[in-house]
Design a protein around this motif. Structure first.
Motif, short mmCIF file in Angstrom:
data_model
loop_
_atom_site.label_atom_id
_atom_site.label_comp_id
_atom_site.label_asym_id
_atom_site.label_seq_id
_atom_site.Cartn_x
_atom_site.Cartn_y
_atom_site.Cartn_z
N LYS A 188 128.74 9.22 10.04
CA LYS A 188 129.94 9.77 10.68
C LYS A 188 129.67 10.11 12.15
N CYS A 189 128.44 10.45 12.47
CA CYS A 189 128.08 10.72 13.86
C CYS A 189 128.23 9.44 14.70
N VAL A 190 127.71 8.34 14.17
CA VAL A 190 127.81 7.06 14.87
C VAL A 190 129.27 6.69 15.09
N ALA A 191 130.09 6.83 14.06
CA ALA A 191 131.51 6.50 14.18
C ALA A 191 132.20 7.40 15.21
N THR A 192 131.81 8.66 15.25
CA THR A 192 132.40 9.60 16.21
C THR A 192 132.04 9.23 17.63
N VAL A 193 130.79 8.89 17.87
CA VAL A 193 130.36 8.51 19.22
C VAL A 193 131.08 7.22 19.66
N LYS A 194 131.22 6.28 18.76
CA LYS A 194 131.96 5.05 19.09
C LYS A 194 133.42 5.35 19.43
N ALA A 195 134.03 6.26 18.66
CA ALA A 195 135.43 6.62 18.92
C ALA A 195 135.58 7.31 20.28
#
Length: 173
Positions: A46-53
């Motif tokens: 979820k951290c990776v997805a958040t940074v991408k967003a």
């Protein structure tokens, strides 16, 4: 210290060349300014997805060349390379970016609002990294220091104004 390169987290390439930044007064700490899913503290994906967003919002919504932060830190003591050391950030505010690098801590205004110890330790790791590799000076400030905003939120700002103490759970001392 655990750092993910732009390639490791799947960053989009910047739209243009970065402006070089060789030395700063220090760093400014930021938070997301919106809801952060508390599950992010348990699920690193979820951290990776958040940074991408966040990168998508900065590039597509704000029209910036890339994510605005120098580095992003998640609750798993992992640092995500944003623009990185030696590059002008875009997150501090017009006319304020050349004085400080920008570090984002993945906490927000709702959901995950209290920074876990590993996030604080990761921010300290990020500061050390920017001092060693980017000429960051001694200042550690909140985004609100010099720009009209609530960023980096009360919890992070209290930690900053109390001198950024190392959490007592740090077993790497």
């Amino acid at each position: 210290m655990s750092m993910l390169s732009r390639r490791d987290w799947g960053a989009r390439p910047p739209k243009d060349a970065y402006t070089t930044l060789n030395r700063t007064k220090g760093v400014k700490i930021h938070y997301t300014g919106d809801h952060v899913d508390p599950a992010l503290a348990r699920e690193h994906a979820k951290c990776v997805a958040t940074v991408k967003a966040i990168q998508d919002h900065h590039m597509d919504g704000n029209g910036w060349i890339d994510i605005g932060y120098s580095l992003v830190v998640c609750p798993h003591r992992t640092i995500f390379q944003g623009r990185g050391a030696g590059h002008l950030p875009a997150a501090n505010g017009a006319g304020l970016n050349s004085d400080h690098y920008a570090i984002l801590g993945l906490v927000g205004t709702s959901g995950l609002t209290q920074p876990p110890d590993d996030l604080l330790l990761g921010i300290l790791d990020a500061i050390d990294y920017l001092r060693e590799h980017g000429g960051a000076g001694k200042e550690i400030k909140g985004h609100r220091d010099g720009y009209s905003t609530d960023c980096p939120g009360e919890a992070l700002y209290t930690w900053i104004t109390s001198g950024t103490p190392r959490p007592t759970s740090d077993d790497s001392r």
